[in-house]
Design an enzyme around this catalytic site. Sequence first.
Site, mmCIF file in Angstrom:
data_model
loop_
_atom_site.group_PDB
_atom_site.id
_atom_site.type_symbol
_atom_site.label_atom_id
_atom_site.label_comp_id
_atom_site.label_asym_id
_atom_site.label_seq_id
_atom_site.Cartn_x
_atom_site.Cartn_y
_atom_site.Cartn_z
ATOM 1 C CB SER A 148 -1.853 -5.624 14.569
ATOM 2 O OG SER A 148 -1.334 -6.381 15.637
ATOM 3 C CD GLU B 221 -1.213 -2.350 1.881
ATOM 4 O OE1 GLU B 221 -0.472 -2.278 2.871
ATOM 5 O OE2 GLU B 221 -1.403 -3.416 1.269
ATOM 6 C CB THR C 136 10.053 -15.793 20.890
ATOM 7 O OG1 THR C 136 11.064 -16.087 21.835
ATOM 8 C CG2 THR C 136 9.178 -14.696 21.421
ATOM 9 N NE ARG D 146 7.812 -21.072 24.095
ATOM 10 C CZ ARG D 146 8.666 -20.901 25.103
ATOM 11 N NH1 ARG D 146 8.756 -19.709 25.684
ATOM 12 N NH2 ARG D 146 9.398 -21.907 25.531
#
Length: 551
Positions: free
Chosen positions: A361, A78, A335, A338
């Site tokens: 987010s 974008e 990490t 998870r």
Amino acid sequence: MCGIWATFGVEGGLSATCLKCFSAIVHRGPDAWRIDQDAREPKAILGFQRLAIVDGLHGMQPMRLHRYPRITLICNGEIYNFNRLREQYHYPYETNCDVEAIIHNYENFGIADAVKRLDGVFAFCLVDGEKKKIYIARDPYGVRPLFKLQDDEKGILAISSEAKGLVGIKQKLGEKLALGQFPPGHFEEWDILVDGTVKYNYTEQYFKPGTPPRFIPFVSENELSKFNVYEKTAYLLEAACKKRLMSDRRIGCLLSGGLDSSLITALVVKLAKIHKLPYKIQTFAIGMGDSPDLIAARTVADYLGTEHHEVRFDENDVKEALDNVIYHLESFDITTIRASLPMYLLSKYIKENTDTTVVFSGEGADELAQGYIYFRDAPNETAAHEESIRLLSDIYLYDGLRADRTTSAFSLELRVPFLDIQFTSHYLSIEPSFRQPQNGVEKHLLRKSFAKSGLLPDSILYRHKEAFSDGVASVKKSLFTTIEEIIKERLPENNLRFPGLQPHSLESKYYRHVFEKSFPGQYNFTPYYWMPKWVQVSDPSARFIKHYAAS
């Protein structure tokens, strides 16, 4: 969010292998697809998997313009300043598609200046048939993914949004071909030779974290001059959200109830009302049982009046999703895997149960604003600043990768305002000591910038940092404990051996074992395990850091 794919110099044209590889990234763009093979360049094939976000009628790629018929573009991204570029340089746009600006920039300024003038997130391949040149480029923080496969001896180049679109080609053509991520903030030039093969020329870095924008910024310095540092921080983060509202599809927010996602959600809700979006913003939270994240997210959603969705998952969901998550991530980092499980399950819910396609987010805030708990142990402000730069430089390998792959697996487009170039440039220019944790509070500067805004309840604005695997799980049993129990049942043998980065636990051995099934020998995809700095721990979870205060 779309999928781009191309091969240059490969014999055999559109072979069954190529078509299978191209189809491997269809989840990135399920709305339409196209493969082009120019008769004048028979060894050049460009493919595009489209998720229609802006200009559903004319936004199909590969893109060619009547004004520049020998220029071909494929781009996943974008360009937020495409209208400003049109006004500034009087570009004669033929479509309403934002990525058209890349072609005009290139024709007017050349590739080096073209990429510097883009305010957005992107990975693109531009072919100049007149000059016999190929250019590939990626946005400053690698928000949009890009992989490259090359063999300099054979004159072969191939690119794809994800590695799964290239692994089959590598296996067919030979293991000597180098496959890896194209670095963020770089562009590259190649020549197309007479026989259809290609020759690498050079790679150039056009951006480093913290450097100011080279484009005319969304918010002028004159407009910002009336603000103090806190007001400026709040204003620029809101502006970063505002420019990311461009979409013909419904917008929602991933909401954990932590500071980062809550701030972004609050700003999006505010802007949606100002711009009179014809729907209520949907928010999405996930957890096991009545986890801390679910409780906090519910508080935020009630406060903001969103259309809120709570998703609960259990051990069976983890069992079912775990191997698929590793496949989509193309990583074996502990990490990352998870933290990806809940985000993957949440994205699946959004795709199957709602009409939201664009999701905001809070990724990038911990790296930029020193939000990780271990920043309390930084020896001084200079070291803390350098660690922020390092984390931002590598975010495309870890948190950025997680955010992109878990959402794109279900054809969602992610927007991450904290990684806005003008905002990150401002934040990293602030006196380093101001950006450090204050009195045991991470992201103190960010919290103070919104303290009087009324956007969030104080209980959320000053909520302590959760380890992600704790926030979505119960206090008594962390998510990674559940994962370890599943792995003990699945790991085929304990004496597995791998080249490159070595696994150091049963969990990491299992992740590597599953990774190797789809990406054999590609250990370069994960150069190191993500771990907290300045503290002595054997596990990357924040739960094991002495300052951890979640309860």
